[in-house]
Each structure stands twice: as structure tokens, then as C-alpha cells.
Write a protein that holds these residues in place. Structure first.
Motif, PDB file in Angstrom:
ATOM      1  N   ALA A   1       3.378   5.988   6.694  1.00 25.15           N
ATOM      2  CA  ALA A   1       2.727   7.304   6.696  1.00 25.15           C
ATOM      3  C   ALA A   1       3.730   8.402   7.022  1.00 25.15           C
ATOM      4  CB  ALA A   1       1.582   7.317   7.707  1.00 25.15           C
ATOM      5  N   SER A   2       4.586   8.148   8.018  1.00 31.76           N
ATOM      6  CA  SER A   2       5.610   9.129   8.386  1.00 31.76           C
ATOM      7  C   SER A   2       6.585   9.358   7.242  1.00 31.76           C
ATOM      8  CB  SER A   2       6.353   8.640   9.631  1.00 31.76           C
ATOM      9  OG  SER A   2       7.343   9.570  10.016  1.00 31.76           O
ATOM     10  N   ASP A   3       6.985   8.276   6.564  1.00 28.49           N
ATOM     11  CA  ASP A   3       7.894   8.394   5.416  1.00 28.49           C
ATOM     12  C   ASP A   3       7.248   9.207   4.287  1.00 28.49           C
ATOM     13  OD1 ASP A   3       9.800   6.940   6.730  1.00 28.49           O
ATOM     14  OD2 ASP A   3       9.357   5.045   5.713  1.00 28.49           O
ATOM     15  N   PHE A   4       5.941   8.976   4.077  1.00 30.44           N
ATOM     16  CA  PHE A   4       5.230   9.670   3.003  1.00 30.44           C
ATOM     17  C   PHE A   4       5.165  11.171   3.294  1.00 30.44           C
ATOM     18  CE2 PHE A   4       1.602  11.120   0.540  1.00 30.44           C
ATOM     19  CZ  PHE A   4       1.780  10.471  -0.668  1.00 30.44           C
ATOM     20  N   ILE A   5       4.859  11.531   4.541  1.00 32.35           N
ATOM     21  CA  ILE A   5       4.800  12.949   4.921  1.00 32.35           C
ATOM     22  C   ILE A   5       6.174  13.593   4.773  1.00 32.35           C
ATOM     23  CG2 ILE A   5       4.385  14.551   6.817  1.00 32.35           C
ATOM     24  CD1 ILE A   5       1.843  13.364   5.619  1.00 32.35           C
ATOM     25  N   ASN A   6       7.229  12.875   5.148  1.00 28.19           N
ATOM     26  CA  ASN A   6       8.591  13.407   4.992  1.00 28.19           C
ATOM     27  C   ASN A   6       8.931  13.637   3.523  1.00 28.19           C
ATOM     28  OD1 ASN A   6       9.206  13.521   7.729  1.00 28.19           O
ATOM     29  ND2 ASN A   6       9.956  11.414   7.787  1.00 28.19           N
ATOM     30  N   THR A   7       8.420  12.747   2.648  1.00 31.81           N
ATOM     31  CA  THR A   7       8.632  12.933   1.207  1.00 31.81           C
ATOM     32  C   THR A   7       7.932  14.199   0.729  1.00 31.81           C
ATOM     33  OG1 THR A   7       8.795  10.536   0.853  1.00 31.81           O
ATOM     34  CG2 THR A   7       8.304  11.893  -1.068  1.00 31.81           C
ATOM     35  N   LEU A   8       6.712  14.435   1.198  1.00 35.22           N
ATOM     36  CA  LEU A   8       5.995  15.656   0.826  1.00 35.22           C
ATOM     37  C   LEU A   8       6.734  16.902   1.314  1.00 35.22           C
ATOM     38  CD1 LEU A   8       2.250  14.726   1.536  1.00 35.22           C
ATOM     39  CD2 LEU A   8       3.435  14.768  -0.659  1.00 35.22           C
ATOM     40  N   ARG A   9       7.261  16.807   2.517  1.00 33.43           N
ATOM     41  CA  ARG A   9       8.015  17.936   3.063  1.00 33.43           C
ATOM     42  C   ARG A   9       9.249  18.223   2.203  1.00 33.43           C
ATOM     43  NH1 ARG A   9      10.634  18.221   9.182  1.00 33.43           N
ATOM     44  NH2 ARG A   9      11.169  20.445   9.133  1.00 33.43           N
ATOM     45  N   LYS A  10       9.908  17.154   1.766  1.00 36.89           N
ATOM     46  CA  LYS A  10      11.090  17.301   0.915  1.00 36.89           C
ATOM     47  C   LYS A  10      10.721  17.956  -0.410  1.00 36.89           C
ATOM     48  CE  LYS A  10      14.678  14.432  -1.276  1.00 36.89           C
ATOM     49  NZ  LYS A  10      15.134  13.034  -1.506  1.00 36.89           N
ATOM     50  N   ILE A  11       9.604  17.528  -1.003  1.00 40.31           N
ATOM     51  CA  ILE A  11       9.144  18.111  -2.264  1.00 40.31           C
ATOM     52  C   ILE A  11       8.842  19.593  -2.085  1.00 40.31           C
ATOM     53  CG2 ILE A  11       7.218  18.129  -3.904  1.00 40.31           C
ATOM     54  CD1 ILE A  11       7.028  15.103  -3.525  1.00 40.31           C
ATOM     55  N   ASN A  12       8.180  19.923  -0.993  1.00 46.01           N
ATOM     56  CA  ASN A  12       7.798  21.301  -0.731  1.00 46.01           C
ATOM     57  C   ASN A  12       9.028  22.195  -0.513  1.00 46.01           C
ATOM     58  OD1 ASN A  12       6.915  23.214   1.959  1.00 46.01           O
ATOM     59  ND2 ASN A  12       5.758  23.449   0.071  1.00 46.01           N
TER      60      ASN A  12
ATOM     61  N   LEU B   1      -3.678  16.594  -2.365  1.00 48.70           N
ATOM     62  CA  LEU B   1      -3.729  15.223  -1.857  1.00 48.70           C
ATOM     63  C   LEU B   1      -4.908  15.084  -0.903  1.00 48.70           C
ATOM     64  CD1 LEU B   1      -0.442  16.326  -1.445  1.00 48.70           C
ATOM     65  CD2 LEU B   1      -0.184  13.856  -1.686  1.00 48.70           C
ATOM     66  N   ASP B   2      -5.715  14.039  -1.129  1.00 44.01           N
ATOM     67  CA  ASP B   2      -6.893  13.788  -0.299  1.00 44.01           C
ATOM     68  C   ASP B   2      -6.611  12.617   0.648  1.00 44.01           C
ATOM     69  OD1 ASP B   2      -9.408  13.738   0.788  1.00 44.01           O
ATOM     70  OD2 ASP B   2     -10.375  12.815  -0.943  1.00 44.01           O
ATOM     71  N   GLU B   3      -6.273  12.914   1.887  1.00 44.96           N
ATOM     72  CA  GLU B   3      -5.976  11.917   2.919  1.00 44.96           C
ATOM     73  C   GLU B   3      -5.075  10.798   2.386  1.00 44.96           C
ATOM     74  OE1 GLU B   3      -9.090  10.708   5.599  1.00 44.96           O
ATOM     75  OE2 GLU B   3     -10.350  12.339   4.870  1.00 44.96           O
ATOM     76  N   PRO B   4      -3.888  11.129   1.922  1.00 45.82           N
ATOM     77  CA  PRO B   4      -3.034  10.136   1.256  1.00 45.82           C
ATOM     78  C   PRO B   4      -2.465   9.073   2.197  1.00 45.82           C
ATOM     79  CG  PRO B   4      -1.830  12.187   1.567  1.00 45.82           C
ATOM     80  CD  PRO B   4      -3.245  12.453   1.978  1.00 45.82           C
ATOM     81  N   THR B   5      -2.500   9.310   3.517  1.00 48.36           N
ATOM     82  CA  THR B   5      -1.903   8.338   4.446  1.00 48.36           C
ATOM     83  C   THR B   5      -2.945   7.480   5.151  1.00 48.36           C
ATOM     84  OG1 THR B   5      -1.910   9.792   6.399  1.00 48.36           O
ATOM     85  CG2 THR B   5      -0.047   9.993   4.886  1.00 48.36           C
ATOM     86  N   SER B   6      -4.213   7.590   4.761  1.00 52.22           N
ATOM     87  CA  SER B   6      -5.277   6.917   5.519  1.00 52.22           C
ATOM     88  C   SER B   6      -5.144   5.403   5.513  1.00 52.22           C
ATOM     89  CB  SER B   6      -6.653   7.314   4.965  1.00 52.22           C
ATOM     90  OG  SER B   6      -6.810   6.848   3.637  1.00 52.22           O
TER      91      SER B   6
ATOM     92  N   GLY C   1       0.809  -1.213   0.000  1.00 52.67           N
ATOM     93  CA  GLY C   1       0.000   0.000   0.000  1.00 52.67           C
ATOM     94  C   GLY C   1       0.840   1.260   0.000  1.00 52.67           C
ATOM     95  N   GLY C   2       1.932   1.253   0.786  1.00 52.61           N
ATOM     96  CA  GLY C   2       2.815   2.415   0.832  1.00 52.61           C
ATOM     97  C   GLY C   2       3.517   2.650  -0.490  1.00 52.61           C
ATOM     98  N   GLN C   3       3.941   1.571  -1.137  1.00 56.39           N
ATOM     99  CA  GLN C   3       4.610   1.702  -2.433  1.00 56.39           C
ATOM    100  C   GLN C   3       3.641   2.221  -3.496  1.00 56.39           C
ATOM    101  OE1 GLN C   3       6.064  -2.361  -2.703  1.00 56.39           O
ATOM    102  NE2 GLN C   3       8.181  -1.684  -2.375  1.00 56.39           N
ATOM    103  N   LYS C   4       2.391   1.751  -3.467  1.00 56.35           N
ATOM    104  CA  LYS C   4       1.398   2.220  -4.443  1.00 56.35           C
ATOM    105  C   LYS C   4       1.126   3.709  -4.276  1.00 56.35           C
ATOM    106  CE  LYS C   4      -1.062  -2.139  -5.176  1.00 56.35           C
ATOM    107  NZ  LYS C   4      -2.302  -2.894  -4.933  1.00 56.35           N
TER     108      LYS C   4
ATOM    109  N   HIS D   1      -6.683  13.523   8.486  1.00 58.71           N
ATOM    110  CA  HIS D   1      -7.221  13.367   9.839  1.00 58.71           C
ATOM    111  C   HIS D   1      -6.110  13.055  10.831  1.00 58.71           C
ATOM    112  CE1 HIS D   1     -11.429  13.796   9.000  1.00 58.71           C
ATOM    113  NE2 HIS D   1     -11.468  12.796   8.142  1.00 58.71           N
ATOM    114  N   ARG D   2      -5.065  12.368  10.356  1.00 60.26           N
ATOM    115  CA  ARG D   2      -3.941  12.020  11.228  1.00 60.26           C
ATOM    116  C   ARG D   2      -2.953  13.194  11.201  1.00 60.26           C
ATOM    117  NH1 ARG D   2      -2.734   6.065   8.759  1.00 60.26           N
ATOM    118  NH2 ARG D   2      -0.790   6.310   9.923  1.00 60.26           N
ATOM    119  N   LEU D   3      -3.105  14.108  12.146  1.00 57.84           N
ATOM    120  CA  LEU D   3      -2.371  15.368  12.114  1.00 57.84           C
ATOM    121  C   LEU D   3      -1.033  15.320  12.833  1.00 57.84           C
ATOM    122  CD1 LEU D   3      -5.333  17.848  12.734  1.00 57.84           C
ATOM    123  CD2 LEU D   3      -4.305  17.212  10.549  1.00 57.84           C
ATOM    124  N   GLU D   4      -0.710  14.207  13.462  1.00 53.43           N
ATOM    125  CA  GLU D   4       0.490  14.122  14.289  1.00 53.43           C
ATOM    126  C   GLU D   4       1.756  14.498  13.515  1.00 53.43           C
ATOM    127  OE1 GLU D   4       1.408  14.101  17.942  1.00 53.43           O
ATOM    128  OE2 GLU D   4      -0.386  12.883  17.610  1.00 53.43           O
ATOM    129  N   ASP D   5       1.911  13.990  12.289  1.00 54.01           N
ATOM    130  CA  ASP D   5       3.120  14.244  11.502  1.00 54.01           C
ATOM    131  C   ASP D   5       2.999  15.458  10.593  1.00 54.01           C
ATOM    132  OD1 ASP D   5       4.616  12.049  12.469  1.00 54.01           O
ATOM    133  OD2 ASP D   5       3.511  10.684  11.161  1.00 54.01           O
TER     134      ASP D   5
END
Length: 577
Positions: free
Chosen positions: A183-194, A171-176, A150-153, A206-210
Motif C-alpha cells: 500500500a505504501s509503495d502504491f501511494i508513493n507511485t501515485l505521488r510520483k505520477i502526480n 481511484l476508488d480505495e485502491p489500497t484496501s 494483489g499488489g501487482q494486479k 480510508h487508510r489515510l496514514e500514507d
């Protein structure tokens, strides 16, 4: 420079049932601006209009309905954008990665959008190679998309959008559907892109922790309106000033929830685990380190509802085992949560218990009877019910109410009984307003709650839940948690697969980690979460240096109050004790 401007946007979905009342607007006079290079997180309750708003920003995904107001992109009104600008410059990543994957191979997926835009082959090859390297997917570049986790997809979907070189990424709730690590890796990737590419990002979550600490702005929605749009730290502080009982307060990052729970307004608002640790260390004593919780474990005298031993399963003879020697015993009235990475075999285990898949080795008993001995619908009437990961598969009719009425045939209810039970379930889950809507028009969280309602109408004694909190806001999770505990008191047994560690910590009797095709550990939440670094709650990470066994925000707050502030005198400490 302003990239996106939304002005007085109002949207209403069409009426599905001619006899129903006129639908309320999903969005009401929404206005905001997004600067180029900003990272904006959109949050709010399930059904507040977040997904509808994002789809309206992408012209090709805009739902049918009545709309007013304006959307400008780079100073051009949305309707005036060329097809190439609308398709390429605004990228969209959906909530469910399965719905966005359209080809058979990873490299085909990366090249698909560019080929459709008529980009020359040498340019396609160069862009695809660059994106594969940037996202670190060159190791599985030639794999089939069906073989990905799921993470790779989800990472592939992001890369396939990024190869188009968009100016705005939505992105619409991409880590759900991702496990905590993915999920943490995905958010870090978005941060890197930004940060590195300067790409403007708007995402719902909804998962706002990261994601909350890394965003530049938080846009908080409430009943189709914009409630706040400011820095996450300021939004977290101002939300409580606006409404001290606002439902979104329970969805804030754990450090912020602890801060609000202790009413320390003079201190700076913490957002991260590090901020939270420093906040506790600076302000609160820790002489009392151990939280005394009530022991609500199920008695060892309770009968076994399900027992399995040496279960082995594979999807085809030439494929490796998904389950290898799995053993699990569950007693009546237990709530068991199974955690683990995407593709570990958790969902497959639920399918084995439900009889959907048959193991090639091992024994399994449900209610003291071998699973293969059940015939017809015997197992599924007042005994076992299974909520699948995709709630859409539960619905067959044009409205939620009609779908619920289908249960009448199975359970033998009269029309009056069916109507009464429908209203009771709807009131319990707070979905009365969804009963006359088409299931596919609901948000992901609303679909999830409606699907749970249909499953509960079957009145099972063993309930199997696959990601029951997916897409649900924090307040609704709390209501669901209370409902599961009520079912437990009625003697109903629940086996739940989840990526939501906070939810598992709050409702479970025992938690297990699925790894290497089997359940590697199964223990009470206190022991399970306090001894993990990654599969644990943010509240435990924040407090583990100060306290010994706290795993929820409420427990951390309770111990802080017991210990008192560091500025308190010894007399005040004695009074608190």
C-alpha cells in the motif's frame, strides 16, 4: 487552471422494494472544483457517498438513479464529451483489482485499451514499453495475470489506465486489499505520477496514514454533503473545531489523532511520523516510558478450539506449496490476527480450517474432532463460520433483509425469532437503513458490515474473518472491534486475516506474521509490534524513541498526560503522578 467542476450535484438511487420508504439522496448539493495537477483525497464514513461521487465523474460508470446538477471537465459539460474524451482522458482504477483485469497476460492488459481505441500498433508497442519501464513491471511483463499478487494486479490496473494518457486519474480505495508495504509503495507511485507527470488525481481512501500527507487537498464528506475541502493540515485542524466528536476524527493519521487527543491547539498540526516524533520531543517529557496495560490473555487452561500441525497444501500437483509445515493452536476465547504480504497464504489457511480446501499432508482438529470426520452441515451449524474476502459472495437475494432470512433455514429459527435477531444485529452494526437495499448497491464498507451481520446470525463458536475491515471507515472499525471483544467475552474464538495493523493491535490476543509459506512468529501485540519496523503501527513508529511499548494512539496520549508537558513545573508533575 480548473480541470473539473462539480456544481449542485444531487443523486438518489432507485427504490428497490416497492413497500420501502422513498430512499434518501446519496449525494446532496455537492459542489467543488479541482485545479489541474492537484492531488485530492476524498474521505468520509462508509456510505457517505464517496464511491457514488467518483462513479458519477466517470460517465461510463455512472449508476442508475435520479440525478441533478452539473459536471464540467475542461470547461465542457460531461454529456457533451466525445466517447474518446470520456474513455481516454478520465481514467478510473477500481477498488477490487480482480474486477478490472480482463485479459490473460500482463502485456495484453497494457495494450487492451489502446487496441480498442484503434491506436496504431507501433504507437501501442512504444507506449506499453514506456509504461512497463516507468512502473517497474518489465520483470513480469509476460506473466499470466492470474499469477500476480494483489499488489501487482493493482499496479497493473494503474499502468493499464496510465497507458491511455489520461488527464484525470480517479481511484476508488485502491489500497484496501494491499498489505502495508504494498500500500505504501502504491501511494508513493501515485505521488510520483502526480509530481513528475503533473497528472490530476482524485482518490477515496480510508487508510489515510500514507495518503493524507501527500495530498494537496482533502475533501471530507458527511452524509452525502461536502463538509470541508482544504489542505490536509488545515482540514485536520478545522474538523475538530466543527465537531469535536466527529466520527472522521478517529480516521485521521496517527500523528493528528495524538495531537487532537492532547488538545495542543497552539502547536502546528502534525501529519507524518516525523512530524509526530518532533511534536512529542518538543512538548512532552518521557520519564515514565513504560505503559502499564491490563493483561487480558486467555488462560492456558482454556480448551483448544483448533489445532493444526505440519499442514502442507498446493493448488495443483505441478505448482509449489502455498502452505508448508504450518502449525497453529488456538484456545477458546482467543482473537488471533495473521498479517503478511499479498499471496503469502493467509487466506488459504482460513480455507483449510473451514474445510473448503483439503491439505495433502498434516493434521487439523476443530473442537477436538478431526476435520474430515465432520459430515454434511455439521461443522457449519453453531460451530464455524467463514467471512470471505469478497463480501459480495455472501449475498444471494435482492435485499439484505431477504438474505438474512436465508439463515432461518439453517438455524431453525421461527419467523419471529428471525425478525428479532435481524433487528438486533442491524442495531449492533448500525446498518438498519441498509436492510431493504440491494447488497450490490451498497458501498464496499456497507457490504462488509452487512456480510459480517449475516455471518453473526449463524451464531458460530469459531469465527474466521478474511479482511473484515476492508473498505470500512475508522469509526465503524472501532465499533467492530468492540463487537469482537464482546464475542470474545462470550467464549467465541476468532481467527482473523488482516492487513490493518492498527486494528490488529487494538483487538488481538496474539498476532502472527505469515512468511515463506508458514507462520514465522506468533506473539502478544506488545512484543509483536514493538519489534517490527514495517509491520507495526504508526503510533509505535511515532513514539518508540520516547516510550518503550506504546502501540496505539490512546496509549501514547495516556503516557504523554502522565509525563506532562515540558513547560510544566515539578509540582505540577507530582500532581499528575
Amino acid at each position: 487552471m480548473e480541470l473539473l467542476k462539480v456544481e449542485n450535484l444531487t443523486f438518489t438511487y432507485p427504490k428497490q422494494n416497492p413497500d420501502a420508504a422513498e430512499p434518501e439522496p446519496t449525494l446532496q448539493n455537492v459542489s467543488f472544483q479541482v485545479q489541474e495537477g492537484a492531488f485530492v483525497v476524498v474521505c468520509g464514513e462508509s456510505g457517505c457517498g464517496k464511491t457514488t461521487l467518483l462513479k458519477l465523474l466517470k460517465r461510463e460508470l455512472a449508476p442508475a438513479g435520479e440525478r441533478s446538477g452539473n459536471i464540467w471537465f475542461h470547461g465542457v459539460e460531461q454529456a457533451a464529451l466525445t466517447e474518446r474524451e470520456a474513455a481516454c482522458e478520465i481514467g478510473f482504477v477500481l477498488q477490487n483489482p480482480e474486477n478490472q483485469t480482463v485479459t490473460d497476460k500482463v502485456w495484453h492488459e497494457l495494450a487492451f485499451g489502446l487496441e480498442n481505441m484503434g491506436v496504431p500498433t507501433p504507437v501501442i508497442r512504444r507506449r506499453v514499453a514506456e509504461m512497463a519501464c516507468f512502473f517497474g513491471i518489465d520483470d513480469w511483463f509476460r506473466k499470466k495475470t492470474t499469477e500476480l499478487s494483489g499488489g501487482q494486479k493493482q499496479l497493473l490496473n494503474l499502468a493499464a489506465v496510465m497507458v491511455m494518457q489520461p488527464k484525470l486519474l480517479i481511484l476508488d480505495e485502491p489500497t484496501s486489499q494491499l498489505d502495508p508495504i504494498a500500500a505504501s509503495d502504491f501511494i508513493n507511485t501515485l505521488r510520483k505520477i502526480n509530481k513528475e507527470l503533473g497528472l490530476t488525481i482524485i482518490m477515496t481512501e480510508h487508510r489515510l496514514e500514507d495518503v493524507f500527507p501527500v495530498a494537496d487537498q482533502a475533501l471530507i464528506m458527511d452524509q452525502g454533503r461536502v463538509l470541508l475541502m482544504e489542505s490536509p493540515r488545515q482540514a485536520g485542524k478545522d474538523l475538530k473545531k466543527l465537531n469535536s466528536d466527529h466520527k472522521m476524527l478517529v480516521g485521521m493519521p496517527s500523528a493528528l489523532r495524538i495531537y487532537h487527543g492532547l488538545d495542543v491547539e497552539e502547536e502546528e498540526c502534525p501529519l507524518t511520523v516525523r512530524d509526530g516524533r518532533m511534536f512529542l520531543e518538543k512538548n512532552y517529557r518521557n520519564e515514565i516510558r513504560h505503559f502499564e496495560r491490563k493483561n487480558e490473555t486467555v488462560s492456558e487452561d482454556a480448551p483448544f478450539v483448533m489445532r493444526m500441525k505440519d499442514i502442507c497444501f498446493r493448488y495443483a500437483k505441478d505448482l509449489p506449496d502455498v502452505l508448508d509445515g504450518v502449525a497453529l493452536s488456538v484456545r477458546q476465547g482467543e482473537i488471533i490476527s495473521l498479517l503478511g504480504g499479498n499471496g503469502a497464504g493467509k487466506t488459504t489457511l482460513l480455507k483449510i480450517i473451514s474445510g473448503t480446501c483439503k491439505p495433502y499432508r498434516g493434521k487439523i482438529e476443530v473442537f477436538g474432532k478431526r476435520l474430515q470426520k465432520y459430515s454434511g452441515k455439521e461443522l457449519y451449524v453453531n460451530k464455524l463460520a467463514f467471512l470471505p474476502q469478497n463480501p459480495q459472495t455472501v449475498f444471494l437475494k435482492m435485499t439484505v433483509r431477504e438474505d438474512y432470512a436465508e439463515v432461518r433455514r439453517t438455524m431453525g429459527y421461527s419467523k419471529e425469532q428471525m425478525a428479532q435477531k435481524t433487528e438486533e444485529i442491524a442495531a449492533t452494526l448500525h446498518i438498519e437503513h441498509l436492510l431493504d437495499r440491494h447488497p450490490y448497491d451498497l458501498s464496499g464498507g456497507e457490504q462488509q458490515k452487512a456480510a459480517i451481520g449475516k455471518i453473526l446470525l449463524l451464531q458460530p463458536k469459531l469465527l474466521l474473518l478474511d479482511e473484515p475491515t476492508k473498505g470500512i471507515d475508522a469509526w465503524s472499525k472501532r465499533q467492530l472491534g468492540m463487537l469482537l471483544k464482546q464475542l470474545k467475552q462470550q467464549g467465541i474464538t476468532i481467527i482473523m486475516v488482516t492487513h490493518d495493523v492498527e486494528f490488529a493491535a487494538e483487538v488481538s490476543d496474539r498476532c502472527g506474521l505469515f512468511f515463506d509459506h508458514e507462520i514465522t512468529s506468533l506473539d502478544v501485540p506488545e512484543e509483536f509490534f514493538c519489534n517490527n519496523n514495517y509491520y507495526t503501527t504508526a503510533a509505535n513508529r511515532i513514539s518508540r524513541k520516547a516510550f518503550d511499548n506504546t502501540i496505539t494512539c490512546e496509549e501514547v496520549i495516556a503516557l504523554c498526560r502522565q509525563n506532562g508537558k515540558k513547560t510544566d513545573t515539578s509540582v505540577q508533575m507530582q500532581e499528575r503522578r
